[in-house]
Design a protein around this motif. Structure first.
Motif: not given
Lengths: 397, 474
Positions: B204-205, B238, B467, B200, B242, B469, B4, B245-246
């Motif tokens: 998540a962010n 989150q 941003n 993400k 997160d 991770f 991202t 999403a990854y």
């Protein structure tokens, strides 16, 4: 059409779209690589870093490249505006880009904080000692010194915050009362404009809805109050620009204040920047940082309908400005501080022979004390807003 | 490099597509080389100096695999295995745990010099992946791979390199030598990638912003009970969105290049027990520990005491894998204890409770666990838990602000923890059987949705600065 074909067509379409979008983003990014400034963010964009082995080794070079790419990413400004617009109009977030969007005002958002009374007390002493020294230097040659505290915008609109947001009143009350007590103990003359604004019963009248500075009414009444106190405390004589002595001109263009700028001017406001223009203005010369410049007090937009910024007043922040009206019978004045001085300067000059203004964030030739010792103005006024009263990092002092 | 990040989306990915797909299909070796080269660039973006350690790890696993695979006697095979595992875990130990161990020893008063190393990105992931290859060759589950490029590509393959999922060698063994590239697979991968990217950036962010804000008040009176609850719920959202999403992006990218990685999450927050939660959470890690630690220790086919010891070891190691810190170890032990209790003490009782109550209980236990996971130290975790219990009062100001400010994200995240996507897919597929327009809708709607999500996520990418991770730190 067969179902398999539909699946195939949709897959091909999506794949082509996805790849095309990526290549388009790459191309547009390359094309916008030479932009250097972001107006609404009021900052320079990242520059491409120079290649260095250490940076490559520890990754800092690539981080800087990443910053550069992000700052020049395709359609970045459009995306920034779209994001703010979505937050503002569609999602209706209370805070957009650190700005609380009220019914009729834009205010800064503050995280909740612990008010450290011990630090406030210590900082109040540090700053008050500094002011005391400057005041005694001024008075050593017969000059008059005032410390002028201007309520910042969010103080004037304290009641506009919803109950769940921090209006910083606890900190501002604590810091101002500690500081004013220290000034009083040291015999420094204080002009507290919050008291003045509150007496009127409508402090918001003096402030701006879209900018962190006061409006022209706030600046004008500050000017009147300083002159009133000067008249009471000294034998100096000077003309006062009274109501009726000037035209109040309203600029047509949209006023983009520091608050509205952060949300890309997307918040609709009918507030316009106003100028006070004396009817019988004396001629004057203007010097910026010692150099003669055009004798003007305002930087006006090219077109009447162009957006207008607070920097209209005095052309924005200048380290040292001198307005010379060559009326030697009048006293001289030094106004120093930060950008709150700009609006008041456009009025104050009228009453003095020479008006010096120092923006101590930029003026680095000497300290304000050294400047006063050399120039010896008859009147010295420090203009500070409440939010920075206790800043000890020389911000505006 | 982050998936991202602007540089990944705008330059890395299109350039890789261009070069990779310009190479004809039949030259798979060249395509593999392109992927490997780009994977190294992807990794080196965090600092070229970390490549050396990565190269040592890859070389050790390749040579270890050769040693194990070519050795004639079982003892020599075992020796090679021990040596390779020793090198892998040794590197992990030095770079990830040396500082922790030496500082712990120093705290006890021993005259130990505290050492400190910068944690190389992804070391826990690539170490475990490399080991799985050598162990699988040793066990005979995978064939020896003599081509160093294939072994190195397996370890370095950028989609899963720095934050998982932990891909087993056996999962991609065949694909390294022969894999399908098709528009359908590419399109599926692109959709998965875009949805992960959106998850993400859009879910998540923002939840991370809430959690970071609240956790920054730990130890101060600003952390009131409502804030603490909002903060830990946000953190739970989150970390799930997160990390998943990854994994989505990794799986999607893998598909685009012809690799099929296993799923790493299966809606963990709908679990009704801790045991179920760990079947649904970070599946690649829990199965790795199951297959390479738990089962070799004897699993559950042993005495109760031995089983409890096995569980304790696995969960101690799981905690440690996540970070060289006591609160991670405590977090692992916490789950170990919960699983043991669930298995041997109150499992029977909870199963009789209403389903909703079991959900709530499980979620409450998970939230407490996340406090240990997220807090900077054990004492911070205790302070945070105290605040959740009302030690700092119940002023709701900040909590109300955070809920109002992030209401859209809270709502989307709440919906996102349920298998809504799966239900919709099922419904669309059923409808598509009966009507052509429904078939159109079934094929096009998810893809258009993914493109829309991608546009919104790109907007957030270039307009936001928040941003991080989470799983990069492991």
């Amino acid at each position: 059409m067969k179902r398999e074909n539909i699946a195939k067509i949709s897959s091909v379409s999506l794949s082509v779209c996805f790849v095309l979008v990526l290549f388009l983003l790459a191309a547009l990014t390359v094309l916008s690589a030479d932009e250097t400034f972001s107006f609404f963010e009021n900052r320079n964009l990242a520059v491409m870093p120079t290649l260095d082995m250490e940076g490559i080794s520890d990754g800092s070079y690539f981080t800087a490249v990443g910053e550069f790419v992000k700052d020049h990413a395709a359609a970045r400004e459009v995306m920034l505006k779209a994001s703010a617009l979505m937050d503002l109009k569609l999602l209706r977030r209370p805070v957009v880009n650190d700005i609380y969007v009220g019914e009729d005002v834009l205010l800064p958002y503050f995280e909740y904080e612990t008010v450290d009374m011990e630090k406030i007390a210590a900082d109040a002493v540090t700053v008050a000692e500094k002011i005391e020294k400057t005041a005694s230097i001024t008075e050593s040659y017969g000059g008059k010194y005032y410390f002028t505290a201007i309520p910042c915008q969010y103080m004037c609109y304290e009641d506009s915050y919803p109950w769940y947001l921090n209006s910083r009143n606890e900190y501002l009350d604590a810091s101002s009362s500690a500081f004013f007590k220290e000034l009083e103990a040291r015999g420094v003359d204080l002009i507290d404009m919050m008291e003045y604004y509150e007496e009127s019963g409508r402090p918001e009248y003096f402030s701006s809805t879209v900018d962190h500075h006061y409006g022209i009414r706030g600046a004008y009444d500050t000017y009147l109050e300083i002159l009133r106190r000067l008249g009471e405390d000294t034998n100096l004589s000077f003309p006062t620009l009274k109501e009726g002595d000037f035209d109040l001109t309203t600029l047509e263009g949209r006023y983009i204040g520091s608050r509205s700028r952060k949300i890309f001017g997307l918040w609709e406001s009918d507030e316009r920047l106003q100028l006070i223009l004396p009817k019988d203005a004396p001629e004057f010369k203007r010097y910026n940082n010692g150099y003669a410049v055009e004798a003007s007090l305002f930087t006006l937009p090219e077109n009447d309908t162009d957006d207008v910024l607070y920097t209209t007043y005095m052309g924005g922040d200048v380290a040292h400005t001198m307005i010379d009206t060559e009326r030697e019978e009048l006293p001289s004045i030094l106004i120093y501080g930060e950008s709150f001085t700009n609006a008041i300067e456009t009025i104050m000059w009228y009453s003095f022979d020479e008006m010096h203004s120092l923006d101590m964030r930029y003026y680095k030739d000497m300290t304000v004390d050294e400047f006063i010792e050399i120039v010896q103005p008859d009147v010295v006024v420090c203009v500070r807003d409440y939010s920075v009263l206790l800043l000890t990092d020389d911000y505006g002092l | 490099m982050l998936f991202t990040s602007s540089e990944f989306i705008i330059f890395f990915l299109p350039l890789l597509f261009l070069i990779y797909f310009l190479v004809p299909k039949k030259f798979l070796g060249v395509r593999n080389f392109v992927l490997f080269a780009f994977s190294l660039i992807f990794y080196a973006w965090g600092g070229v100096k970390y490549l050396a350690l990565f190269a040592v790890s890859m070389a050790a696993n390749y040579l270890g695999g050769l040693g194990v695979g070519l050795a004639k006697s079982k003892n020599v095979k075992r020796l090679w295995l021990i040596l390779t595992v020793g090198v892998g875990l040794g590197l992990l130990g030095v770079f990830k745990y040396a500082g922790f161990f030496t500082s712990t020893l120093a705290h006890t008063g021993l005259p130990v010099k505290v050492v400190s190393f910068v944690l190389p990105i992804g070391i826990s992931f690539y170490t475990f992946q490399g080991l799985s290859y050598v162990i699988d060759v040793y066990r005979g589950d995978a064939a020896l791979q003599k081509n160093p490029l294939k072994v190195c590509l397996y370890i370095a393959l950028f989609p899963q390199l720095v934050a998982g999922p932990i891909v087993r060698y056996t999962t991609v063994e065949k694909e390294l030598s022969s894999r399908e590239h098709s528009v359908t697979l590419f399109s599926d991968g692109a959709v998965r990638f875009m949805l992960g990217f959106g998850k993400k950036m859009l879910m998540a962010n923002p939840m991370g912003e809430v959690a970071d804000r609240v956790f920054s008040h730990t130890g101060s009176e600003l952390l009131t009970a409502p804030s603490a609850w909002v903060g830990i719920i946000a953190y739970a959202m989150q970390i799930y969105f997160d990390f998943s999403a990854y994994s989505d992006m990794a799986i999607g990218l893998g598909k685009m290049f012809g690799f099929r990685f296993n799923e790493n999450f299966n809606y963990p927050y709908i679990s009704r027990s801790i045991t179920e939660f760990w079947r649904r959470w970070h599946i690649s890690l829990s199965t790795w520990f199951r297959d390479y630690v738990y089962i070799p220790l004897g699993g559950n086919r042993c005495s109760v005491i031995r089983h409890i010891i096995n569980l304790a070891i696995v969960w101690f190691l799981t905690g440690m894998w996540h970070g060289a810190s006591w609160n991670f170890i405590l977090w692992g032990v916490y789950y170990g204890v919960l699983l043991i209790l669930e298995k041997y003490v109150f499992g029977g009782v909870t199963e009789k409770l209403p389903r909703a109550l079991r959900h709530v209980l499980t979620l409450a236990l998970i939230l407490v666990g996340w406090v240990f996971f997220r807090a900077d130290s054990f004492s911070s975790a205790v302070q945070y838990l105290s605040a959740m219990a009302g030690a700092n009062g119940t002023s709701p100001h900040e909590a109300v602000y955070l809920i109002m400010q992030y209401l859209p994200e809270f709502i989307i995240c709440f919906i996102g923890i349920f298998p809504v996507k799966r239900l919709l897919e099922k419904k669309f597929s059923a409808n598509a059987e009966h009507s052509l327009s429904a078939a159109f809708f079934k094929e096009f709607a998810p893809k258009l949705f993914a493109l829309g999500v991608f546009a919104l996520a790109y907007m957030k990418l270039v307009s936001g600065s928040f941003n991080p991770f989470i799983y990069f730190q492991f």
